[in-house]
Every structure is written in C-alpha cells, then in structure tokens.
Design a protein around this motif. Structure first.
Motif, PDB file in Angstrom:
ATOM      1  N   HIS A 307       0.846  -1.212   0.000  1.00  0.00           N
ATOM      2  CA  HIS A 307       0.000   0.000   0.000  1.00  0.00           C
ATOM      3  C   HIS A 307       0.878   1.257   0.000  1.00  0.00           C
ATOM      4  O   HIS A 307       0.612   2.212  -0.744  1.00  0.00           O
ATOM      5  CB  HIS A 307      -0.893   0.009   1.243  1.00  0.00           C
ATOM      6  CG  HIS A 307      -2.082  -0.887   1.168  1.00  0.00           C
ATOM      7  ND1 HIS A 307      -3.327  -0.438   0.797  1.00  0.00           N
ATOM      8  CD2 HIS A 307      -2.211  -2.215   1.402  1.00  0.00           C
ATOM      9  CE1 HIS A 307      -4.189  -1.448   0.840  1.00  0.00           C
ATOM     10  NE2 HIS A 307      -3.530  -2.543   1.195  1.00  0.00           N
ATOM     11  N   LEU A 308       1.887   1.246   0.852  1.00  0.00           N
ATOM     12  CA  LEU A 308       2.775   2.408   0.974  1.00  0.00           C
ATOM     13  C   LEU A 308       3.537   2.659  -0.324  1.00  0.00           C
ATOM     14  O   LEU A 308       3.663   3.813  -0.771  1.00  0.00           O
ATOM     15  CB  LEU A 308       3.749   2.176   2.129  1.00  0.00           C
ATOM     16  CG  LEU A 308       4.843   3.217   2.376  1.00  0.00           C
ATOM     17  CD1 LEU A 308       4.245   4.595   2.589  1.00  0.00           C
ATOM     18  CD2 LEU A 308       5.690   2.831   3.573  1.00  0.00           C
ATOM     19  N   LEU A 309       4.034   1.599  -0.941  1.00  0.00           N
ATOM     20  CA  LEU A 309       4.766   1.734  -2.204  1.00  0.00           C
ATOM     21  C   LEU A 309       3.854   2.277  -3.307  1.00  0.00           C
ATOM     22  O   LEU A 309       4.270   3.121  -4.113  1.00  0.00           O
ATOM     23  CB  LEU A 309       5.350   0.382  -2.616  1.00  0.00           C
ATOM     24  CG  LEU A 309       6.168   0.360  -3.915  1.00  0.00           C
ATOM     25  CD1 LEU A 309       7.403   1.250  -3.787  1.00  0.00           C
ATOM     26  CD2 LEU A 309       6.575  -1.068  -4.279  1.00  0.00           C
ATOM     27  N   TYR A 310       2.610   1.799  -3.329  1.00  0.00           N
ATOM     28  CA  TYR A 310       1.638   2.303  -4.316  1.00  0.00           C
ATOM     29  C   TYR A 310       1.435   3.811  -4.132  1.00  0.00           C
ATOM     30  O   TYR A 310       1.428   4.579  -5.102  1.00  0.00           O
ATOM     31  CB  TYR A 310       0.322   1.559  -4.152  1.00  0.00           C
ATOM     32  CG  TYR A 310      -0.682   1.803  -5.267  1.00  0.00           C
ATOM     33  CD1 TYR A 310      -0.886   0.847  -6.250  1.00  0.00           C
ATOM     34  CD2 TYR A 310      -1.421   2.983  -5.340  1.00  0.00           C
ATOM     35  CE1 TYR A 310      -1.805   1.054  -7.281  1.00  0.00           C
ATOM     36  CE2 TYR A 310      -2.328   3.205  -6.349  1.00  0.00           C
ATOM     37  CZ  TYR A 310      -2.521   2.236  -7.327  1.00  0.00           C
ATOM     38  OH  TYR A 310      -3.428   2.457  -8.349  1.00  0.00           O
ATOM     39  N   GLU A 311       1.287   4.233  -2.875  1.00  0.00           N
ATOM     40  CA  GLU A 311       1.059   5.651  -2.579  1.00  0.00           C
ATOM     41  C   GLU A 311       2.276   6.496  -2.948  1.00  0.00           C
ATOM     42  O   GLU A 311       2.133   7.612  -3.472  1.00  0.00           O
ATOM     43  CB  GLU A 311       0.725   5.802  -1.092  1.00  0.00           C
ATOM     44  CG  GLU A 311      -0.211   6.947  -0.791  1.00  0.00           C
ATOM     45  CD  GLU A 311      -0.822   6.869   0.596  1.00  0.00           C
ATOM     46  OE1 GLU A 311      -1.592   7.783   0.935  1.00  0.00           O
ATOM     47  OE2 GLU A 311      -0.515   5.915   1.341  1.00  0.00           O
ATOM     48  N   MET A 312       3.472   6.001  -2.678  1.00  0.00           N
ATOM     49  CA  MET A 312       4.690   6.725  -3.067  1.00  0.00           C
ATOM     50  C   MET A 312       4.796   6.838  -4.589  1.00  0.00           C
ATOM     51  O   MET A 312       5.247   7.853  -5.113  1.00  0.00           O
ATOM     52  CB  MET A 312       5.934   6.014  -2.532  1.00  0.00           C
ATOM     53  CG  MET A 312       6.184   6.187  -1.056  1.00  0.00           C
ATOM     54  SD  MET A 312       7.883   5.749  -0.576  1.00  0.00           S
ATOM     55  CE  MET A 312       7.903   3.980  -0.838  1.00  0.00           C
ATOM     56  N   THR A 313       4.368   5.793  -5.301  1.00  0.00           N
ATOM     57  CA  THR A 313       4.518   5.742  -6.757  1.00  0.00           C
ATOM     58  C   THR A 313       3.494   6.615  -7.483  1.00  0.00           C
ATOM     59  O   THR A 313       3.830   7.343  -8.409  1.00  0.00           O
ATOM     60  CB  THR A 313       4.384   4.286  -7.252  1.00  0.00           C
ATOM     61  OG1 THR A 313       5.334   3.468  -6.566  1.00  0.00           O
ATOM     62  CG2 THR A 313       4.610   4.192  -8.748  1.00  0.00           C
ATOM     63  N   TYR A 314       2.231   6.530  -7.048  1.00  0.00           N
ATOM     64  CA  TYR A 314       1.142   7.189  -7.782  1.00  0.00           C
ATOM     65  C   TYR A 314       0.559   8.409  -7.074  1.00  0.00           C
ATOM     66  O   TYR A 314      -0.305   9.094  -7.632  1.00  0.00           O
ATOM     67  CB  TYR A 314       0.025   6.187  -8.066  1.00  0.00           C
ATOM     68  CG  TYR A 314       0.497   4.984  -8.852  1.00  0.00           C
ATOM     69  CD1 TYR A 314       0.921   5.113 -10.176  1.00  0.00           C
ATOM     70  CD2 TYR A 314       0.538   3.715  -8.274  1.00  0.00           C
ATOM     71  CE1 TYR A 314       1.354   4.016 -10.898  1.00  0.00           C
ATOM     72  CE2 TYR A 314       0.978   2.607  -8.993  1.00  0.00           C
ATOM     73  CZ  TYR A 314       1.385   2.771 -10.300  1.00  0.00           C
ATOM     74  OH  TYR A 314       1.825   1.675 -11.013  1.00  0.00           O
ATOM     75  N   GLY A 315       0.997   8.694  -5.850  1.00  0.00           N
ATOM     76  CA  GLY A 315       0.509   9.877  -5.142  1.00  0.00           C
ATOM     77  C   GLY A 315      -0.859   9.721  -4.540  1.00  0.00           C
ATOM     78  O   GLY A 315      -1.467  10.690  -4.075  1.00  0.00           O
ATOM     79  N   ARG A 316      -1.377   8.511  -4.503  1.00  0.00           N
ATOM     80  CA  ARG A 316      -2.707   8.238  -3.946  1.00  0.00           C
ATOM     81  C   ARG A 316      -2.795   6.748  -3.598  1.00  0.00           C
ATOM     82  O   ARG A 316      -2.026   5.945  -4.122  1.00  0.00           O
ATOM     83  CB  ARG A 316      -3.799   8.593  -4.960  1.00  0.00           C
ATOM     84  CG  ARG A 316      -3.710   7.801  -6.258  1.00  0.00           C
ATOM     85  CD  ARG A 316      -4.823   8.132  -7.218  1.00  0.00           C
ATOM     86  NE  ARG A 316      -4.723   7.357  -8.456  1.00  0.00           N
ATOM     87  CZ  ARG A 316      -5.166   6.121  -8.615  1.00  0.00           C
ATOM     88  NH1 ARG A 316      -5.758   5.511  -7.589  1.00  0.00           N
ATOM     89  NH2 ARG A 316      -5.032   5.482  -9.755  1.00  0.00           N
ATOM     90  N   PRO A 317      -3.741   6.369  -2.743  1.00  0.00           N
ATOM     91  CA  PRO A 317      -3.896   4.947  -2.433  1.00  0.00           C
ATOM     92  C   PRO A 317      -4.610   4.229  -3.581  1.00  0.00           C
ATOM     93  O   PRO A 317      -5.250   4.874  -4.421  1.00  0.00           O
ATOM     94  CB  PRO A 317      -4.763   4.957  -1.166  1.00  0.00           C
ATOM     95  CG  PRO A 317      -5.526   6.240  -1.242  1.00  0.00           C
ATOM     96  CD  PRO A 317      -4.635   7.224  -1.944  1.00  0.00           C
TER      97      PRO A 317
END
Length: 482
Positions: A307-317
């Motif tokens: 989840h955290l990596l997704y948020e860092m990558t795309y700027g949103r959950p």
C-alpha cells in the motif's frame, strides 16, 4: 506511576477499524418534513410535491447512495463524526476531553513538561490524541505528546505491557524515530517525541501541513503526484530494513502506513512502535482481513508495504485491493514489487518475506550511508511475552478472516438464489418435476387398472400376475385362421 484510573471491569475494547454500514429502511412524515431513520429533520428539496410517494422514494435512494459512498471511503469511514452518527451508543464519549484529563494527571508528577496546544484530529485514530509540548527550561524546543487507550488486541499482562512501553526510549535505530519519554498504566500509554516541522512521508506525498487535521490533509488532495524513482527506491529500502530488524527481534509491528513514517532529511524513520503493545488495530485491517493467506504480522507488514509503495509511486492509495492492473510506473521494477504484494495472485497465495523484497531489483542496488548501530535490548522474559501476544493477535485475525469468508459465501449463495436466472432455472425444474410426477402417477394408475381387470376376468382361481408380467396368449388366438 498511575496517571489514569484503571479501566472498569468488563470494559469492551472496540476495533474501530471494523467498517460500519447504514441502510435506510423506511421513511415517515414528521412536521411537514421527511425523515428516514435519521435523528435530524431533512429540509424539503422542492416546495410543491415534496410529500409525493415518488419523490420520497427518489430522495431515499439518493440518501442511501450518499451513505454508501461515505461508509466505503477508507478515510471517511474511520472518521469520528461518521462513527458517532452511525453508532452513537459506542461513540458518544468526548475522547479529546478524556485525553486532556489523563494528560493533566500525568503533569502533576512530571512538572517539567508543559502543553502548548492540542493538535486536534491530526491522526486518524479516534482514541489516540496529540498535544504540542515544550520543556519549561527549553521553551523554544517543541515536542509531541501522544496518548492512546487500549485496543482489542492487547494480550500482554499489565506488568509486561508497562515494562515494554518504558523500554521504547532505549530503542536506537537509524530508521526508527526516537522516543524521548514513555510511560503507561493498566489502561493506556503516553509517549513524547520531538516535533518534526517537515512532517511524515504522507505529508510529503500530499504536500500537506503536519498540524492540519487528517481529513483536510489527505481526504481530497488538490494535486496527485508520486515521488521520484530514486526517492521510492531509497525510502522503500530504509523501511524494509527496519521491518526486517523488528521481525528478527520478534517485536510485532503491523502498523505500517505513510503517516507512520517520519521524514528526517532524506531518511525515513518508523513511528508508533507502541501500537502493537497497546493492541490497536491496523490502518489497513479492513483490507487484509479479506485475505486468509495474510495471517501473520510479518505478512501484514509486507502487504501494508505494498500500500505504501503504491502511494509513493502514484501519489494516492489504490482504488481497491486486490489491484487487477497497475498504471504506468517510473520503472517496471516498481510494478514487480507491487504485483508481489497487492495483486490478486499475491493476495490469494500469500505475501513474500521482507528478505525476498530486499533482494528484488528495485531495492537490491540501493546504498545505505547511515552507520548508526541499531540497539534494542529486550529481556528474554519480555520476548516470550511478545511471542505469546503476537500469536494471540494472529489468532484473532484468523478467526475474523474465517467469519468474513463464511459471510461472503453465504451472501454469494443468497445472491445466486435470488437472481433472475436462478429463479427461472428453479421454475423450469419445478415444471419438469411436476410433469414427471404426473406421468408417474398416470402410469401407476394404468397399471393398477389393468391388474384389477385381469383379476376380475380370470375368476378367483386365476393366479395373480404382476403388472409387468405378460398375460399368456389364449389357444383361440394361437390357432386363428390366417
């Protein structure tokens, strides 16, 4: 030191991450307004015809949709106002006032600390409150005090719980945010850390101000933009390193998300190690409780890292989990890690280990420059207590996952049973069964009628024959002229 009262016997420790739902079942007219199971009167949307049956039904449908949007939004559904509206019996208390009372009790025996101001709603937890602090002889230095009640996963004895909380300031690691002071009693814990003006990793991603309320900062960001690839690689590697350290120590974490990662220059430092000791439920519990293969705190940490990596990558959950397909990313190496933690296959078959993630191309070539030696000495007796508590936390998770799985199967069966195709299929089967019964009844009736005629024609001395036995042909028939 007891700075709060002991909890009342039989106190129920709620899991605040359990999603609440609301269904509008009826409506009624009250003083020229329409209400639908709500405590507040609703103003009419039109002056003429606002009591028409069609208008009320349409209004009810729109309101139900509005409630569904709120209860399925991960941030809104955990909001204190929503909980109080949907479940006033369990969420009627003023938690800020309760926290203030407890913190005031603490300051009676620790006079060197002073409250500057409450940091209202900066976190997502209902029963965890924050205050900006200062030391009286160092008035320019700012600190943050956090107070939290016990959660449903508190399985440590009171003695072990207090000892472990007081042990946290001795924990030294380059990627753990230092605890300045910590104390606890039978019902809660209080910790003090340095205030960081830059805020958390989530503040960086959402370009938010650390002191603003959680909803304002993260619920509806104005601009959605992920981090640079090098930031993703470096921060990801640092977080994995500290997770491995905690796993090796046998210290349960289970609370990884972007708001629990403090940014100190270019270094990520993990926050809130006390959460698992308090028995607090994870921010992402409503996600991983759906998947029976994510049933250890180690696998929970790995899934939350996804989840955290997704948020860092795309700027949103992510919109939902599991994720069927991932948007374009700065590198395919990022997608490979996301697929191993958030894809349908990963959620169905299980998570990789932290060690496996560290070996993946995205993180394996990252050079870590911090030379600080990690130190966290946990006595053997407390290690054993942590092991037992961890097993109890995992057992409750497995039981919850089992119940969710059974409920899902039941809903699928009910949905299938009530579907149009199933109703048609049952009608066809009923007709076929009815026809078959009619044919069988007709054949049985014919057989009985034939048997009755044969018995009457041959007299009392005639031998009985079964309906299936052929009647012997007469001599007259046999010698009839051609």
């Amino acid at each position: 030191m007891a700075f709060m009262e002991k909890p009342a016997a039989g106190k129920v420790l709620l899991d605040d991450t359990v999603p609440l739902t609301a269904a509008i079942e009826a409506s009624q007219s009250l003083q020229s307004h329409t209400i639908a199971g709500l405590s507040l009167p609703l103003p009419p949307k039109k002056l003429i015809g606002n009591m028409d049956r069609e208008f009320i039904a349409e209004r009810q449908k729109g309101l139900q949709n509005y409630l569904n949007v709120i209860t399925t939004n991960h941030i809104l559904s955990n909001c204190e106002l929503v909980k109080k509206f949907l479940d006033p019996n369990n969420y009627s208390a003023n938690y800020t006032e309760i926290a203030l009372q407890h913190v005031s009790m603490f300051f009676r025996s620790e006079p060197k600390w002073e409250v500057v101001e409450p940091l209202k709603d900066i976190g997502w937890r209902i029963r965890k409150k924050y205050f900006l602090m200062k030391i009286k002889n160092q008035p320019k230095e700012r600190l943050v005090l956090s107070w939290a009640d016990l959660g449903p996963d508190k399985y440590l004895s009171d003695k072990d719980f207090q000892c472990l909380i007081k042990l946290l300031p001795s924990c030294s690691h380059p990627y753990i945010y230092r605890v300045t002071f910590a104390t606890a009693n039978e019902s809660s814990a209080l910790l003090i850390r340095m205030f960081n003006e830059k805020g958390t990793l989530k503040d960086l991603i959402y370009k938010a101000k650390p002191k603003d309320p959680f909803l304002k900062k993260y619920c509806n960001p104005k601009k959605i933009q992920g981090l640079e690839l090098q930031q993703i690689k470096t921060y990801g590697r640092q977080i994995l390193e500290v997770l491995k350290f905690l796993h090796d120590k046998g210290f349960p974490y289970g609370h990884l998300h972007a708001s629990n990662v403090m940014l100190d220059g270019d270094t990520c430092r993990l926050l809130d190690l006390e959460n698992s000791l308090l028995g607090l439920p994870s921010f992402y519990r409503s996600y991983f409780s759906q998947f029976r293969k994510i049933n250890t705190l180690e696998s929970v940490d790995v899934h939350c890292f996804g989840h955290l990596l997704y948020e860092m990558t795309y700027g949103r959950p992510p919109d939902s989990v599991p994720v069927d397909s991932f948007p374009p990313a700065p590198s395919m190496a990022v997608v490979a890690v996301l697929e191993s933690t958030l894809s349908c296959e990963a959620c169905k078959n299980g998570m990789p280990t932290v060690s496996r993630l560290l070996q993946m191309p995205l993180f394996s070539d990252v050079l870590l420059t911090n030379s600080e030696k990690p130190q966290f000495k946990i006595p053997t007796k407390l290690k054993e207590a942590l092991k037992i508590a961890k097993e109890c936390i995992e057992k409750r998770l497995i039981e919850e996952q089992k119940q969710i799985h059974q409920h899902r199967r039941l809903r699928r069966a009910q949905s299938h049973h009530g579907s149009e195709e199933e109703r048609k299929r049952r009608k066809i089967l009923a007709r076929k069964k009815s026809k078959r019964s009619a044919v069988e009844n007709s054949e049985e009736h014919s057989a009985k009628y034939s048997n009755s005629n044969n018995s009457a024609g041959s007299g009392a001395s005639s031998p009985l024959t079964s309906p299936s036995s052929p009647t012997p042909p007469s001599t007259a028939v046999e010698h009839a002229p051609f």
